[in-house]
Every structure is written in C-alpha cells, then in structure tokens.
Motif scaffolding. Structure first.
Motif, PDB file in Angstrom:
ATOM      1  N   GLY A  71      16.738   0.515  15.757  1.00 43.35           N
ATOM      2  CA  GLY A  71      15.356   0.762  16.140  1.00 43.35           C
ATOM      3  C   GLY A  71      14.400  -0.379  15.877  1.00 43.35           C
ATOM      4  O   GLY A  71      13.219  -0.289  16.236  1.00 43.35           O
ATOM      5  N   SER A 128       3.814   0.648  17.201  1.00 39.30           N
ATOM      6  CA  SER A 128       4.646   1.599  16.466  1.00 39.30           C
ATOM      7  C   SER A 128       6.123   1.349  16.737  1.00 39.30           C
ATOM      8  O   SER A 128       6.498   0.833  17.796  1.00 39.30           O
ATOM      9  N   ARG A 130      10.110   3.345  15.508  1.00 37.92           N
ATOM     10  CA  ARG A 130      10.828   4.330  14.708  1.00 37.92           C
ATOM     11  C   ARG A 130      12.209   3.797  14.388  1.00 37.92           C
ATOM     12  O   ARG A 130      13.008   3.513  15.304  1.00 37.92           O
ATOM     13  N   SER A 154      15.955   4.265  12.636  1.00 36.21           N
ATOM     14  CA  SER A 154      16.930   5.309  12.320  1.00 36.21           C
ATOM     15  C   SER A 154      18.024   4.729  11.444  1.00 36.21           C
ATOM     16  O   SER A 154      18.321   3.525  11.531  1.00 36.21           O
ATOM     17  N   PHE A 199       3.203   4.839   7.513  1.00 33.29           N
ATOM     18  CA  PHE A 199       4.635   5.082   7.694  1.00 33.29           C
ATOM     19  C   PHE A 199       4.972   6.497   7.251  1.00 33.29           C
ATOM     20  O   PHE A 199       4.364   7.034   6.307  1.00 33.29           O
ATOM     21  N   THR A 200       5.962   7.090   7.917  1.00 36.85           N
ATOM     22  CA  THR A 200       6.437   8.420   7.550  1.00 36.85           C
ATOM     23  C   THR A 200       7.965   8.404   7.479  1.00 36.85           C
ATOM     24  O   THR A 200       8.632   8.068   8.472  1.00 36.85           O
ATOM     25  N   SER A 248      11.473  10.530   7.046  1.00 33.88           N
ATOM     26  CA  SER A 248      11.963  11.878   7.275  1.00 33.88           C
ATOM     27  C   SER A 248      13.486  11.836   7.365  1.00 33.88           C
ATOM     28  O   SER A 248      14.082  10.756   7.471  1.00 33.88           O
ATOM     29  N   TYR A 250      15.054   8.621   9.030  1.00 35.14           N
ATOM     30  CA  TYR A 250      14.108   7.982   9.946  1.00 35.14           C
ATOM     31  C   TYR A 250      12.964   7.327   9.173  1.00 35.14           C
ATOM     32  O   TYR A 250      12.636   7.718   8.062  1.00 35.14           O
ATOM     33  N   LEU A 251      12.356   6.345   9.824  1.00 33.14           N
ATOM     34  CA  LEU A 251      11.106   5.780   9.346  1.00 33.14           C
ATOM     35  C   LEU A 251      10.209   5.565  10.555  1.00 33.14           C
ATOM     36  O   LEU A 251      10.463   4.678  11.363  1.00 33.14           O
ATOM     37  N   GLN A 252       9.190   6.394  10.670  1.00 30.95           N
ATOM     38  CA  GLN A 252       8.198   6.241  11.735  1.00 30.95           C
ATOM     39  C   GLN A 252       7.122   5.294  11.221  1.00 30.95           C
ATOM     40  O   GLN A 252       6.483   5.574  10.196  1.00 30.95           O
ATOM     41  N   THR A 263       3.636   3.249  12.122  1.00 32.28           N
ATOM     42  CA  THR A 263       2.493   3.106  13.009  1.00 32.28           C
ATOM     43  C   THR A 263       1.516   2.102  12.408  1.00 32.28           C
ATOM     44  O   THR A 263       1.628   1.746  11.224  1.00 32.28           O
TER      45      THR A 263
END
Length: 114
Positions: free
Chosen positions: A8, A17, A19, A21, A67-68, A70, A79-81, A83
């Motif tokens: 990713g 942004s 994301r 994985s 960052f988020t 999950s 995951y790391l989202q 933005t």
C-alpha cells in the motif's frame, strides 16, 4: 513460518491519504499486539501506532488525529489509514507482531512530496 507482508505504500502529495496493509500468516494473529513503525533516511526506527488484541490503540503524538490503526482478525490483516500526509511522514513503514516473540515485515516505502 511466520510472514508479515506490507503493501500500500507509494508516492503521494502533501495532504493526501494512503492505506497500508500488513498480511500475516503462520501465527495466531488475534493473540498478538500489532504495531506500525517507520524509519526515515538517517533516522532511527520509531513507533507509529499499536493495536492490542481487544482493540485498544496507542499513537505517536506526531500522527495522532491523522493516522488510524486497525485490524481484521478474520483476515489476519493489520491496517494503517494515513490522512493529512506531510513530507516528514516520508519513511519506510514496517509492521511488527510482538508478544513472546517478535516478527517484522519487510517494509513498504511511503513518500510524501509535491
């Protein structure tokens, strides 16, 4: 054997942004606290975010609110989202599984540049 495979990463403009994985195999994923780290050129590897098995999360102050982290335990994937990306977020990003043993992925490059 245990494998962690990140994907990713890429080149993105400031403010953009991505994301990331991390697909995990060879271990009981749900048992492990999982983390994202990053390493910029000439700098030490630093912790970005951690998620525990129950979902509790922690973030570095530099990424909090942008960052988020999950996880999907059914898919064995972390995951790391990301933005609001900034040039200073440019680094190789690694996922890590750590409990009694520690396992690292090979990393994925994130470059934030106009």
């Amino acid at each position: 054997q245990v494998q962690l495979v990140e994907s990713g990463g890429g080149l993105v403009q400031p403010g953009g942004s991505l994301r990331l994985s991390c697909e995990v195999s060879g271990m009981i994923f749900s048992n492990y606290p999982m983390s994202w780290y990053r390493q910029a050129p000439g700098k030490q590897r630093e912790l970005v975010a951690t998620i525990h098995g129950g979902g509790r999360t922690n973030y570095a102050s530099s990424v909090k609110g942008r960052f988020t982290i999950s996880r999907d335990n059914a898919k064995n994937t972390l995951y790391l989202q990301m933005t609001g990306l900034r040039p200073e977020d440019t680094a190789v990003y690694y996922c890590k599984a750590s409990q009694i043993q520690t396992f690292w992925g090979q990393g994925t490059q994130v470059t934030v540049s106009s």
